[in-house]
Write a protein that holds these residues in place. Structure first.
Motif, PDB file in Angstrom:
ATOM      1  N   ILE A  31       8.605   3.162 -12.324  1.00 55.62           N
ATOM      2  CA  ILE A  31       7.956   1.994 -12.930  1.00 55.62           C
ATOM      3  C   ILE A  31       8.920   0.816 -13.013  1.00 55.62           C
ATOM      4  CG2 ILE A  31       6.969   1.089 -15.066  1.00 55.62           C
ATOM      5  CD1 ILE A  31       5.653   3.835 -15.419  1.00 55.62           C
ATOM      6  N   ASN A  32      10.182   1.105 -13.326  1.00 58.11           N
ATOM      7  CA  ASN A  32      11.153   0.037 -13.507  1.00 58.11           C
ATOM      8  C   ASN A  32      11.838  -0.390 -12.206  1.00 58.11           C
ATOM      9  OD1 ASN A  32      10.703  -0.124 -16.268  1.00 58.11           O
ATOM     10  ND2 ASN A  32      12.077   1.588 -16.640  1.00 58.11           N
ATOM     11  N   ASP A  33      11.565   0.290 -11.114  1.00 56.07           N
ATOM     12  CA  ASP A  33      12.213  -0.023  -9.835  1.00 56.07           C
ATOM     13  C   ASP A  33      11.285  -0.920  -9.019  1.00 56.07           C
ATOM     14  OD1 ASP A  33      14.048   0.001  -7.798  1.00 56.07           O
ATOM     15  OD2 ASP A  33      13.265   1.840  -6.924  1.00 56.07           O
ATOM     16  N   PRO A  34      11.637  -2.208  -8.851  1.00 55.68           N
ATOM     17  CA  PRO A  34      10.770  -3.096  -8.087  1.00 55.68           C
ATOM     18  C   PRO A  34      10.774  -2.730  -6.598  1.00 55.68           C
ATOM     19  CG  PRO A  34      12.798  -4.210  -8.637  1.00 55.68           C
ATOM     20  CD  PRO A  34      12.841  -2.869  -9.322  1.00 55.68           C
ATOM     21  N   LYS A  50       0.837  -1.201   0.000  1.00 53.08           N
ATOM     22  CA  LYS A  50       0.000   0.000   0.000  1.00 53.08           C
ATOM     23  C   LYS A  50       0.871   1.249   0.000  1.00 53.08           C
ATOM     24  CE  LYS A  50      -3.560   2.250   2.761  1.00 53.08           C
ATOM     25  NZ  LYS A  50      -4.351   2.166   4.004  1.00 53.08           N
ATOM     26  N   GLU A  51       1.882   1.292   0.851  1.00 54.14           N
ATOM     27  CA  GLU A  51       2.780   2.448   0.919  1.00 54.14           C
ATOM     28  C   GLU A  51       3.612   2.573  -0.348  1.00 54.14           C
ATOM     29  OE1 GLU A  51       4.596   5.861   2.702  1.00 54.14           O
ATOM     30  OE2 GLU A  51       2.667   4.851   2.871  1.00 54.14           O
ATOM     31  N   TYR A  52       4.084   1.460  -0.868  1.00 55.70           N
ATOM     32  CA  TYR A  52       4.878   1.480  -2.096  1.00 55.70           C
ATOM     33  C   TYR A  52       4.073   2.079  -3.240  1.00 55.70           C
ATOM     34  CZ  TYR A  52       7.070  -0.031  -6.393  1.00 55.70           C
ATOM     35  OH  TYR A  52       7.619  -0.052  -7.648  1.00 55.70           O
ATOM     36  N   TYR A  53       2.854   1.600  -3.432  1.00 58.26           N
ATOM     37  CA  TYR A  53       2.045   2.092  -4.548  1.00 58.26           C
ATOM     38  C   TYR A  53       1.558   3.521  -4.316  1.00 58.26           C
ATOM     39  CZ  TYR A  53       2.460  -2.314  -6.911  1.00 58.26           C
ATOM     40  OH  TYR A  53       2.974  -3.397  -7.572  1.00 58.26           O
ATOM     41  N   ALA A  92       5.167   9.753  -7.233  1.00 64.99           N
ATOM     42  CA  ALA A  92       6.335   9.934  -8.100  1.00 64.99           C
ATOM     43  C   ALA A  92       5.920  10.051  -9.560  1.00 64.99           C
ATOM     44  CB  ALA A  92       7.308   8.778  -7.897  1.00 64.99           C
ATOM     45  N   ILE A  93       4.967   9.248  -9.976  1.00 63.10           N
ATOM     46  CA  ILE A  93       4.504   9.306 -11.364  1.00 63.10           C
ATOM     47  C   ILE A  93       3.855  10.664 -11.645  1.00 63.10           C
ATOM     48  CG2 ILE A  93       2.801   8.367 -12.975  1.00 63.10           C
ATOM     49  CD1 ILE A  93       3.505   5.586 -11.805  1.00 63.10           C
TER      50      ILE A  93
END
Length: 90
Positions: free
Chosen positions: A85-88, A66-69, A75-76
């Motif tokens: 987008i490319n950083d897992p 939840k925090e990551y997204y 950021a987006i």
């Protein structure tokens, strides 16, 4: 709480759940010294404990994502699409 802290909590939860392997080995190595009902009580107790540990693990996983997204969306919006987008998350 920061994403780094949430990741740390998630990692700790994973490690806590891995304890099941050592706990089962300890129990298996001592089965011959226990009565059947005593061994069954230990197994029932372990099941209850690990049900809780895995519940905490799942909660920490959900909170981390939840925090990551949430941060990813911010950021987006800020124009940092490629790196985000490319950083897992892991």
């Amino acid at each position: 709480m920061s994403l780094v802290n949430k990741q740390f909590e998630l990692e700790q939860s994973i490690m806590n759940c891995w304890n099941v392997v050592g706990d089962m080995e300890l129990l298996a190595n001592n089965f011959d010294t226990m009565h059947d009902d005593e061994a069954m009580n230990y197994l029932i107790g372990m099941k209850a404990i690990y049900d809780q540990k895995f519940s905490v693990l799942w909660k920490n996983f959900e909170e981390f994502l939840k925090e990551y997204y949430r941060l990813r969306a911010i950021a987006i919006k800020g124009g940092h699409t490629e790196e985000v987008i490319n950083d897992p998350p892991f």
